[in-house]
Write an enzyme that holds these catalytic residues in place. Sequence first.
Site, PDB file in Angstrom:
ATOM      1  CG  ASP A   2      -2.117   0.582   1.151  1.00 33.87           C
ATOM      2  OD1 ASP A   2      -2.410   1.311   0.040  1.00 33.87           O
ATOM      3  OD2 ASP A   2      -3.058   0.850   2.068  1.00 33.87           O
ATOM      4  CG  ASN A  50      -7.147  -3.148  -6.012  1.00 38.07           C
ATOM      5  OD1 ASN A  50      -6.014  -3.970  -6.086  1.00 38.07           O
ATOM      6  ND2 ASN A  50      -7.453  -2.402  -5.421  1.00 38.07           N
TER       7      ASN A  50
END
Length: 236
Positions: A2, A50
């Site tokens: 991340d 995503n």
Amino acid sequence: MDGNGRWAKQRGLPRIAGHRRGVEAVRTATYAARDLGVSMLTLYAFSVENWQRPKTEVGALMRLLELYLKNELATFVRDGVRLRTIGRTGELPEGVQKHLRTAVEATKHLTGYTLVLALNYGSRTEVTDAARAYALAVAAGQENPQTSSWTTFSRYLSTAGLPDPDLVIRTSGETRVSNFLLLQAAYAEFVFTPVLWPDFTKPDLAAALAEYARRERRFGLTSDQLRPPIGKAAAN
Ligand code: FPP
């Protein structure tokens, strides 16, 4: 992995520039882990959620992935890196699938070190798929629900044949699990680091491993059961 977007934003760059640097960090982490004695590294590269990102970002990520697989294959073979995937890879673009198949096939005999890419992965999807496959096996008389155990059921998960993770690291200061290996990480240790993924280097990994080494993993037992006090072991 991340923090790619924030890494880019801090520099006034488009998000994809962060992902591009993220690929460099993937290369660094792959070999850092191996050099530090880790035998298996799983990277959460693309989640089922995503797909909901802007189309341009998803497209760019898929292109990066394809390029990475194409460029890395020779290095994997040379350096003994076995590649595996978890997740619904059958829903990835055909080009990515093709390179994945080639790389997995070309490295399947390698035993020293395994790199697992979590692609179109999400724990809930994985468990739903596994439950469906298990139910079909029961209906076909191949499994007995009366005697099934976790060992039986876990063979239907995407991670079949892979060991559970000992340590889960999340970068960028977020302290969420985000649908990652929820069942497999039942006894994993967690380390959360503020470092953004593109900046994550070998010393950061070494620090996470040192933190892991300081933890006492009890798996539901007591400290005394794990390390009987001196004298007690002899008495037993
Ligand atoms: C999360 O950061 C990162 C991703 C969703 C993509 C990760 C992909 C790569 C590192 C590159 C491709 C992977 C391989 C294996 C070649 P974010 O974009 O959510 O960052 P932010 O939270 O700062 O916006």
